[in-house]
Design an enzyme around this catalytic site. Structure first.
Site: not given
Ligand SMILES: CC(C)(COP(=O)(O)OP(=O)(O)OC[C@H]1O[C@@H](n2cnc3c(N)ncnc32)[C@H](O)[C@@H]1OP(=O)(O)O)[C@@H](O)C(=O)NCCC(=O)NCCS
Length: 155
Positions: A77, A79, A111, A116, A123
């Site tokens: 994912i 952006v 994962e 990060n 999340y």
């Protein structure tokens, strides 16, 4: 986010190989260890679910996920850096959750690198919970590896 004209068409669409040049430019700017063209082609050929968020011809972001038994697994994912900080990850996660529910999945799994923190916060804000850690899951430059945190979200 850049100021957009009202005529800007913002849409989610399936990610096909013809967008890969654009996606790779974003991928390479977003990660220290980006997916390669081959990585993307492999997942597209495997029939994984991949969607891209576009504003006219500009890539805002994208995600790739695969269907498991009773879960969907988020593999990527992203952006685009110049569009981060506007909540677009939430839009992508909504699209993933919608697809997962229509697959009759009960969970989303992912994962994330333990380093990060930004992604972890996104999340957790969305409702993901920390489930455990996978040791040395990611390459981290040279011979180094980085652990992954495993997170899940109940659909
Ligand atoms: C993680 C990611 C998907 C989040 O997407 P997003 O749409 O920017 O998410 P949000 O708009 O909710 O912003 C998340 C947080 O990052 C902060 N942020 C955004 N851009 C930033 C930047 N350039 N520098 C520092 N912080 C930034 C936001 O302020 C927000 O902080 P908050 O949670 O304290 O409010 C996106 O940052 C990204 O693509 N990162 C690179 C790829 C990646 O790590 N993917 C996830 C792999 S598991």
């Amino acid at each position: 986010m850049q100021q957009q004209d009202v005529s800007t068409e913002v849409r989610l669409e399936p990610l096909f190989a013809d967008r890969l040049d654009q996606v790779l430019l974003v991928e390479q700017r977003a990660y220290d260890h980006p997916w390669s063209r081959t990585n993307f082609l492999d997942v597209l050929h495997s029939g994984y679910h991949a969607q891209i968020l576009m504003a006219n011809d500009t890539v805002l972001g994208y995600f790739v996920a695969m269907k498991g038994v009773d879960e969907v697994h988020l593999l990527n994912i992203t952006v685009a850096p110049e569009h981060q900080g506007q909540g677009l990850a939430h839009t992508l996660l909504d699209a993933l959750a919608l697809w997962g529910r229509y697959q009759r999945a009960q969970w989303v799994w992912l994962e994330v690198r333990v380093g990060n923190q930004r992604a972890m916060r996104v999340y957790e804000a969305y409702g993901f919970r920390r489930m455990g850690q996978r040791k040395d899951y990611y390459p981290a430059g040279g011979n180094l590896r980085e652990d992954a945190l495993v997170m899940s979200f109940r659909l």
